[in-house]
Design a protein around this motif. Structure first.
Motif: not given
Length: 142
Positions: A28-57
């Motif tokens: 039921a929760n296949p997206r969950f992983r324990v942090a210590r089991d994540i293992g070796r990090l590989a770089p990925m690019r993430i594009q985010l739309d951030v809405v905060d007190r400064d507006g939308d950027h």
């Protein structure tokens, strides 16, 4: 049937039921992983739309990336309810995970508070303080 055999069968039945329950929760929760089991990090690019007190950027970052109100954060969020180092994006094998960095007010993915690292996908909504980050795209860094 002897009483000892009957007790043994009941215990085995209980163990089997508990194992099936655990498998059901994991399915039921296949997206969950324990942090210590994540293992070796590989770089990925993430594009985010951030809405905060400064507006939308829009923000384009590489993993690992810190979300917070601190000037040294990779994704700076203008909100006093956000910790200086609030959450972290990490990646392994082409999958991006988000974890809360023991922030005061918590990190929420699609309305649910993070208790452990969880997979992030395009379209997911991340709430930190009163700010919202929407994942627009995730791609391998080239």
């Amino acid at each position: 049937m002897t009483p000892a055999l009957e007790v043994s069968l009941r215990i085995e039945s209980l163990v089997a039921t508990m194992l099936l329950f655990g498998v059901g929760i994991a399915a039921a929760n296949p997206r969950f992983r324990v942090a210590r089991d994540i293992g070796r990090l590989a770089p990925m690019r993430i594009q985010l739309d951030v809405v905060d007190r400064d507006g939308d950027h829009f923000v384009d970052v590489l993993t690992p990336a810190i979300v917070g109100r601190g000037a040294d954060a990779d994704v700076v969020v203008d909100d006093p309810d956000v910790s200086r180092h609030h959450a972290r994006f990490e990646a392994e094998n082409g999958v991006v995970y988000l974890s809360d960095l023991e922030s005061t007010n918590g990190t929420f993915l699609n309305g649910r508070r993070l208790r452990q690292a969880i997979e992030v996908r395009p379209g997911d909504r991340i709430d930190v303080g009163t700010a919202r980050l929407v994942v627009k795209d995730i791609a391998q860094w080239t």
